[in-house]
Design a protein around this motif. Structure first.
Motif, PDB file in Angstrom:
ATOM      1  N   HIS A   8       0.753  -1.492   0.148  1.00 41.97           N
ATOM      2  CA  HIS A   8      -0.211  -0.234   0.169  1.00 41.97           C
ATOM      3  C   HIS A   8       0.567   1.463   0.011  1.00 41.97           C
ATOM      4  N   ASN A   9       0.548   2.202  -1.028  1.00 41.41           N
ATOM      5  CA  ASN A   9       1.412   3.562  -0.905  1.00 41.41           C
ATOM      6  C   ASN A   9       0.429   4.587  -0.646  1.00 41.41           C
ATOM      7  N   PRO A  10       0.469   5.307   1.054  1.00 45.44           N
ATOM      8  CA  PRO A  10      -0.468   5.661   1.018  1.00 45.44           C
ATOM      9  C   PRO A  10      -0.688   7.010   1.402  1.00 45.44           C
ATOM     10  N   PHE A  11      -0.012   7.215  -0.099  1.00 46.53           N
ATOM     11  CA  PHE A  11      -0.262   9.580  -0.701  1.00 46.53           C
ATOM     12  C   PHE A  11      -0.989   9.472  -2.224  1.00 46.53           C
ATOM     13  N   CYS A  12      -1.868  10.392  -1.774  1.00 44.08           N
ATOM     14  CA  CYS A  12      -2.302  10.987  -2.891  1.00 44.08           C
ATOM     15  C   CYS A  12      -2.253  12.807  -2.813  1.00 44.08           C
ATOM     16  N   ALA A  13      -2.171  13.440  -4.162  1.00 44.11           N
ATOM     17  CA  ALA A  13      -1.929  14.695  -4.346  1.00 44.11           C
ATOM     18  C   ALA A  13      -3.264  15.413  -3.871  1.00 44.11           C
ATOM     19  N   ARG A  14      -4.494  14.715  -3.528  1.00 41.88           N
ATOM     20  CA  ARG A  14      -5.628  16.099  -3.153  1.00 41.88           C
ATOM     21  C   ARG A  14      -6.527  14.205  -3.133  1.00 41.88           C
ATOM     22  N   LYS A  15      -7.593  14.966  -2.068  1.00 39.71           N
ATOM     23  CA  LYS A  15      -8.316  13.139  -1.000  1.00 39.71           C
ATOM     24  C   LYS A  15      -9.457  13.791  -2.634  1.00 39.71           C
ATOM     25  N   CYS A  16      -9.471  12.795  -3.090  1.00 44.74           N
ATOM     26  CA  CYS A  16     -10.978  12.493  -4.609  1.00 44.74           C
ATOM     27  C   CYS A  16     -12.620  12.484  -3.512  1.00 44.74           C
ATOM     28  N   PRO A  17     -13.012  12.963  -3.222  1.00 45.98           N
ATOM     29  CA  PRO A  17     -14.342  13.041  -2.782  1.00 45.98           C
ATOM     30  C   PRO A  17     -15.670  12.041  -1.825  1.00 45.98           C
ATOM     31  N   TYR A  18     -15.286  11.025  -2.455  1.00 42.17           N
ATOM     32  CA  TYR A  18     -15.659   9.856  -2.732  1.00 42.17           C
ATOM     33  C   TYR A  18     -14.408   8.744  -2.156  1.00 42.17           C
ATOM     34  N   CYS A  19     -14.085   9.321  -1.928  1.00 40.77           N
ATOM     35  CA  CYS A  19     -13.031   7.942  -1.529  1.00 40.77           C
ATOM     36  C   CYS A  19     -12.817   7.214  -0.407  1.00 40.77           C
ATOM     37  N   ASP A  20     -12.601   6.288   0.409  1.00 35.57           N
ATOM     38  CA  ASP A  20     -12.430   6.043   1.538  1.00 35.57           C
ATOM     39  C   ASP A  20     -11.199   4.948   1.359  1.00 35.57           C
ATOM     40  N   PHE A  21     -10.256   4.998   0.217  1.00 33.66           N
ATOM     41  CA  PHE A  21      -8.486   3.994   0.539  1.00 33.66           C
ATOM     42  C   PHE A  21      -8.449   4.940   1.573  1.00 33.66           C
ATOM     43  N   TYR A  22      -7.396   4.326   2.415  1.00 32.27           N
ATOM     44  CA  TYR A  22      -6.345   5.348   3.466  1.00 32.27           C
ATOM     45  C   TYR A  22      -5.067   6.012   2.515  1.00 32.27           C
ATOM     46  N   SER A  23      -5.146   7.324   2.507  1.00 35.45           N
ATOM     47  CA  SER A  23      -3.978   8.125   1.736  1.00 35.45           C
ATOM     48  C   SER A  23      -3.881   9.355   2.307  1.00 35.45           C
ATOM     49  N   ILE A  66       2.530  -9.096  -7.524  1.00 34.91           N
ATOM     50  CA  ILE A  66       2.576  -8.266  -6.321  1.00 34.91           C
ATOM     51  C   ILE A  66       2.002  -6.741  -6.415  1.00 34.91           C
ATOM     52  N   TYR A  67       1.658  -6.358  -6.074  1.00 36.50           N
ATOM     53  CA  TYR A  67       0.148  -5.864  -6.061  1.00 36.50           C
ATOM     54  C   TYR A  67       0.953  -4.286  -5.821  1.00 36.50           C
ATOM     55  N   PHE A  68       1.543  -3.216  -6.467  1.00 38.22           N
ATOM     56  CA  PHE A  68       1.408  -1.798  -5.281  1.00 38.22           C
ATOM     57  C   PHE A  68      -0.340  -1.273  -5.973  1.00 38.22           C
ATOM     58  N   GLY A  69      -0.454  -0.526  -5.107  1.00 39.84           N
ATOM     59  CA  GLY A  69      -2.491   0.188  -4.866  1.00 39.84           C
ATOM     60  C   GLY A  69      -1.609   1.085  -4.348  1.00 39.84           C
ATOM     61  N   GLY A  70      -2.918   1.738  -3.828  1.00 42.34           N
ATOM     62  CA  GLY A  70      -3.088   3.243  -3.254  1.00 42.34           C
ATOM     63  C   GLY A  70      -4.089   3.537  -2.706  1.00 42.34           C
ATOM     64  N   GLY A  71      -3.873   4.891  -2.779  1.00 43.66           N
ATOM     65  CA  GLY A  71      -3.015   5.756  -2.880  1.00 43.66           C
ATOM     66  C   GLY A  71      -2.672   5.980  -4.215  1.00 43.66           C
ATOM     67  N   THR A  72      -1.698   7.146  -4.307  1.00 46.64           N
ATOM     68  CA  THR A  72      -1.338   6.665  -5.706  1.00 46.64           C
ATOM     69  C   THR A  72       0.634   6.810  -5.588  1.00 46.64           C
ATOM     70  N   PRO A  73       0.275   5.260  -6.146  1.00 49.08           N
ATOM     71  CA  PRO A  73       1.908   5.026  -5.996  1.00 49.08           C
ATOM     72  C   PRO A  73       2.312   5.433  -7.646  1.00 49.08           C
TER      73      PRO A  73
END
Ligand code: SF4
Length: 400
Positions: A8-23, A66-73
């Motif tokens: 899990h890559n927990p960084f995003c440039a901005r939080k999308c208003p519908y998203c509840d993934f951790y970032s 191997i899966y790199f997900g996120g967030g925004t990898p």
């Protein structure tokens, strides 16, 4: 005997208003985070035994993933991502034919990064396009527009990736079936091999929940949303994409092996803050806390990590056991996971796993859903009918 690893890559440039993934949008901890993740991969690889995380019985494909997900990898410096991939591959000694995926946001699909991903060993890209309609993208609060998304798809092919997946969100206020069909056609024309179509869900705690919790069913009535789902699925099938899971369709040879491992009840390891894994009888994870993750992974002793995997959580801040599964829990997970797939529940596999017939355990739920026309039995499989697809959650509930 394949192994599956989720990062899990927990960084995003901005939080999308519908998203509840951790970032988190604060990227100042990026370098420290990836340093800690490399350490975690090394420790984990050193403490697991040869048979941990392997599923010879349920793993039909048999390839490591191997899966790199996120967030925004794709947001952090690609150096961090490539170094972490290298550490994971070495630590787990993954096979050379492993499926190695990375999620890429169109807003950070930089040609230089894409080339480096390919050179590092990633062989599958999942692009978070969500829509090619600028109005829908605006409603979703995405950072890219349709032009940016198309360019990202072109850059991905140009970099040399052939296994490309794209996400679409359906059921967004203002979206039409015609628009979705157009998007899918464009994907096909641009060489996209796998399409994930997720219905917009309004999750508590997100800005969308506040905005739409009372109005979403007026803006997108459930029957309209369902018609959109079936229309989308039919069009995908017309173009040659096989819908192998409720939300996932692929051209022949391009199903996601990593995602299939989840639906096959395979075990998988978790690396990174907010990552979740499944090992033995334990569903476990790292808490949604980058700082706690960094501190713990920089200091944890291999023996303490091993003890955690064996059931001792004392003194840990990031790693935690979410659930310890009994055999009955594991049996209940089979309909929960498999009814979402086109194959459905494989009765012989169930018997091999648990030594008992599925219908002996779930007799009532099977009979009543077959009678209601929501479930069908074909030889040694049980799966949802077309009407069952619309009520998948209700059917699954009967087995829990
Ligand atoms: S980019 Fe993806 S993970 Fe990040 S906030 Fe948006 S939807 Fe969530």
């Amino acid at each position: 005997m394949a192994r599956h690893i989720y990062v899990h890559n927990p960084f995003c440039a901005r939080k999308c208003p519908y998203c509840d993934f951790y970032s988190v949008t604060k990227t100042s901890l990026c370098e420290e985070f990836y340093h800690a993740a490399v350490r975690e991969a090394g420790i984990l690889g050193g403490v697991i035994s040869k048979t941990d995380g392997t599923n010879p019985l349920t793993d039909a494909d048999g390839r490591d993933t191997i899966y790199f997900g996120g967030g925004t990898p794709s947001l952090p410096d690609s150096r961090f991502i490539c170094e972490l991939l290298d550490a994971v591959r070495k630590a787990f000694n993954t096979a050379s034919d492993a499926e190695i995926s990375i999620e890429v946001n169109p807003s950070s699909a930089d040609p230089g990064k894409l080339t480096e991903y390919l050179q590092a060993g990633f062989n599958r890209i999942s692009l978070g396009v969500q829509s090619l309609d600028d109005g829908v993208l605006k409603t979703l609060g995405r950072l890219h527009d349709s032009k940016g998304a198309i360019e990202a798809l072109e850059k991905t092919s140009k970099a040399g990736f052939t296994n490309i997946s794209a996400d679409l969100i359906t059921g967004v206020p203002g979206e039409t079936l015609d628009g979705i069909r157009k998007d899918i056609q464009t994907f096909k024309d641009l060489g996209v091999k796998h399409i994930s179509t997720y219905s917009l869900s309004i999750e508590e705690g997100t800005p969308f929940f506040e905005k739409y919790k009372k109005t979403i069913e007026e803006l997108v009535p459930p029957e309209e949303e369902r018609a959109m789902y079936h229309g989308t699925r039919e069009f995908l099938n017309e173009l040659g994409y096989e819908t192998y899971e409720i939300s996932n369709s692929a051209l022949p040879g391009f199903k996601s092996i990593h995602n299939s491992s989840y639906w096959n009840s395979c075990e998988y390891f978790a690396i990174g803050a907010g990552a979740h894994g499944y090992l033995g009888d334990m569903r476990y994870g790292h808490r949604d806390d980058v700082r706690a993750y960094i501190e713990e992974m920089n200091t944890i002793a291999p023996d303490a990590y091993k003890a955690f995997l064996e059931g001792n959580e004392s003194g840990l801040r990031s790693l935690y056991a979410e659930e310890r599964l009994t055999v009955e829990d594991k049996m209940r997970e089979v309909p929960f996971l498999r009814l979402r797939t086109a194959e459905g529940i494989l009765l012989d596999e169930f018997k091999k796993m648990f030594g008992i017939e599925f219908e002996d355990v779930f007799d009532k739920a099977v009979k009543s859903n077959i009678e209601k026309g929501l479930l069908e039995r074909k030889e040694r499989t049980l799966r949802l009918t077309r009407s069952g697809l619309d009520l998948a959650n209700v059917v699954i509930e009967d087995f829990l």
